[in-house]
Motif scaffolding. Sequence first.
Motif, mmCIF file in Angstrom:
data_model
loop_
_atom_site.group_PDB
_atom_site.id
_atom_site.type_symbol
_atom_site.label_atom_id
_atom_site.label_comp_id
_atom_site.label_asym_id
_atom_site.label_seq_id
_atom_site.Cartn_x
_atom_site.Cartn_y
_atom_site.Cartn_z
ATOM 1 N N PRO A 25 0.844 -1.191 0.000
ATOM 2 C CA PRO A 25 0.000 0.000 0.000
ATOM 3 C C PRO A 25 0.885 1.249 0.000
ATOM 4 C CG PRO A 25 -0.571 -1.477 1.825
ATOM 5 C CD PRO A 25 0.694 -1.987 1.215
ATOM 6 N N CYS A 26 0.414 2.310 -0.647
ATOM 7 C CA CYS A 26 1.210 3.542 -0.681
ATOM 8 C C CYS A 26 0.366 4.771 -0.369
ATOM 9 C CB CYS A 26 1.921 3.682 -2.020
ATOM 10 S SG CYS A 26 0.862 3.655 -3.474
ATOM 11 N N GLY A 27 -0.788 4.565 0.203
ATOM 12 C CA GLY A 27 -1.607 5.708 0.586
ATOM 13 C C GLY A 27 -3.084 5.388 0.530
ATOM 14 N N GLY A 28 -3.861 6.349 0.956
ATOM 15 C CA GLY A 28 -5.303 6.197 0.970
ATOM 16 C C GLY A 28 -5.777 5.556 2.248
ATOM 17 N N SER A 29 -7.058 5.686 2.488
ATOM 18 C CA SER A 29 -7.623 5.193 3.737
ATOM 19 C C SER A 29 -8.437 3.912 3.576
ATOM 20 C CB SER A 29 -8.493 6.282 4.370
ATOM 21 O OG SER A 29 -9.462 6.726 3.443
ATOM 22 N N LEU A 126 10.003 -3.355 -13.206
ATOM 23 C CA LEU A 126 9.546 -2.054 -12.755
ATOM 24 C C LEU A 126 8.551 -2.243 -11.617
ATOM 25 C CD1 LEU A 126 6.733 -0.692 -15.000
ATOM 26 C CD2 LEU A 126 7.740 -2.905 -15.452
ATOM 27 N N ALA A 127 8.097 -1.155 -11.080
ATOM 28 C CA ALA A 127 7.006 -1.189 -10.110
ATOM 29 C C ALA A 127 5.827 -0.455 -10.740
ATOM 30 C CB ALA A 127 7.424 -0.523 -8.805
ATOM 31 N N ILE A 128 4.631 -1.004 -10.573
ATOM 32 C CA ILE A 128 3.420 -0.330 -11.036
ATOM 33 C C ILE A 128 2.805 0.373 -9.837
ATOM 34 C CG2 ILE A 128 1.091 -0.602 -11.969
ATOM 35 C CD1 ILE A 128 2.088 -3.217 -13.257
ATOM 36 N N LYS A 129 2.600 1.661 -9.961
ATOM 37 C CA LYS A 129 1.914 2.424 -8.913
ATOM 38 C C LYS A 129 0.523 2.755 -9.421
ATOM 39 C CE LYS A 129 2.091 6.533 -6.030
ATOM 40 N NZ LYS A 129 2.782 7.816 -5.787
ATOM 41 N N TRP A 130 -0.491 2.203 -8.748
ATOM 42 C CA TRP A 130 -1.879 2.443 -9.134
ATOM 43 C C TRP A 130 -2.581 3.202 -8.012
ATOM 44 C CZ3 TRP A 130 -3.860 0.754 -13.851
ATOM 45 C CH2 TRP A 130 -5.178 1.183 -14.084
ATOM 46 N N GLU A 131 -3.206 4.317 -8.372
ATOM 47 C CA GLU A 131 -3.933 5.128 -7.400
ATOM 48 C C GLU A 131 -5.377 5.291 -7.845
ATOM 49 O OE1 GLU A 131 -1.417 8.715 -5.974
ATOM 50 O OE2 GLU A 131 -0.727 8.226 -8.012
ATOM 51 N N ASP A 135 -10.261 12.949 -5.117
ATOM 52 C CA ASP A 135 -10.153 14.278 -5.711
ATOM 53 C C ASP A 135 -8.723 14.397 -6.215
ATOM 54 O OD1 ASP A 135 -8.475 15.202 -3.518
ATOM 55 O OD2 ASP A 135 -10.303 15.336 -2.341
ATOM 56 N N SER A 136 -8.313 15.535 -6.633
ATOM 57 C CA SER A 136 -6.991 15.647 -7.245
ATOM 58 C C SER A 136 -5.835 15.478 -6.262
ATOM 59 C CB SER A 136 -6.859 16.994 -7.962
ATOM 60 O OG SER A 136 -6.999 18.047 -7.027
ATOM 61 N N LYS A 137 -6.131 15.403 -4.957
ATOM 62 C CA LYS A 137 -5.057 15.313 -3.975
ATOM 63 C C LYS A 137 -5.194 14.161 -2.989
ATOM 64 C CE LYS A 137 -4.407 20.269 -4.098
ATOM 65 N NZ LYS A 137 -4.489 21.525 -3.380
ATOM 66 N N THR A 138 -6.314 13.472 -2.957
ATOM 67 C CA THR A 138 -6.562 12.479 -1.917
ATOM 68 C C THR A 138 -6.787 11.094 -2.515
ATOM 69 O OG1 THR A 138 -7.649 14.201 -0.606
ATOM 70 C CG2 THR A 138 -7.966 11.929 0.098
ATOM 71 N N ASP A 139 -5.951 10.138 -2.113
ATOM 72 C CA ASP A 139 -6.121 8.756 -2.555
ATOM 73 C C ASP A 139 -7.221 8.071 -1.763
ATOM 74 O OD1 ASP A 139 -4.060 8.685 -4.452
ATOM 75 O OD2 ASP A 139 -2.565 8.078 -2.976
ATOM 76 N N ALA A 140 -8.114 7.368 -2.471
ATOM 77 C CA ALA A 140 -9.015 6.423 -1.796
ATOM 78 C C ALA A 140 -8.167 5.217 -1.410
ATOM 79 C CB ALA A 140 -10.158 6.010 -2.709
ATOM 80 N N TRP A 141 -7.351 4.758 -2.364
ATOM 81 C CA TRP A 141 -6.323 3.752 -2.115
ATOM 82 C C TRP A 141 -5.219 3.888 -3.147
ATOM 83 C CZ3 TRP A 141 -5.617 0.435 -6.173
ATOM 84 C CH2 TRP A 141 -6.717 0.125 -6.977
ATOM 85 N N CYS A 142 -4.067 3.342 -2.777
ATOM 86 C CA CYS A 142 -2.893 3.375 -3.631
ATOM 87 C C CYS A 142 -2.103 2.113 -3.349
ATOM 88 C CB CYS A 142 -2.063 4.622 -3.299
ATOM 89 S SG CYS A 142 -0.473 4.714 -4.153
ATOM 90 N N LEU A 143 -1.528 1.531 -4.387
ATOM 91 C CA LEU A 143 -0.652 0.371 -4.174
ATOM 92 C C LEU A 143 0.455 0.369 -5.195
ATOM 93 C CD1 LEU A 143 -1.301 -2.201 -6.325
ATOM 94 C CD2 LEU A 143 -3.397 -2.142 -5.051
ATOM 95 N N VAL A 144 1.547 -0.306 -4.817
ATOM 96 C CA VAL A 144 2.689 -0.485 -5.701
ATOM 97 C C VAL A 144 2.889 -1.973 -5.854
ATOM 98 C CG1 VAL A 144 5.140 -0.043 -6.054
ATOM 99 C CG2 VAL A 144 3.722 1.686 -4.964
#
Length: 150
Positions: A25-29, A126-131, A135-144
């Motif tokens: 995980p790389c962000g989001g709640s 490589l690593a795939i980063k999917w977000e 909105d333009s600044k807040t991740d619902a979720w993010c993963l690498v």
Amino acid sequence: MMNIFGIVFCLSLSFAVIVNGKFAPCGGSAKITKVICNGKDMETEQMCILKKAENSTLSVTFQADKPVKSITSVCHGIIGGIPVPFNGIDTNGCDGIQGGCPLAAGKTYTFTTQIPVKKIYPSIKLAIKWEEMMDSKTDAWCLVIPAEIL
């Protein structure tokens, strides 16, 4: 413009994911509970294999922690710490969610999408980063995800 902290973070995160061989995980709640790449569970697989001139399928099961009206998909390949956009993805994240948007807090959803892999892409790890962004600044979720183009 990305500051030096962002560059160092991307470098360290992409290196850690490729070395450890699991998604991170790389962000989001929202809570990510399952990641499937081309039918393979990324909890047990070391790499998501992307074949040139084909579409790869990514499915992410997650639990929303708050109501979400709509989401936008953002995908980058991280190569040597540099984020490079994957062109051709459907940026309307709601299109990939079974049942569409809006999302209700506490419910579990599965997001499925296609990642187009062009024939001209180099054979590379490589690593795939999917977000998925609310909105333009807040991740619902993010993963690498660790990946390899073959």
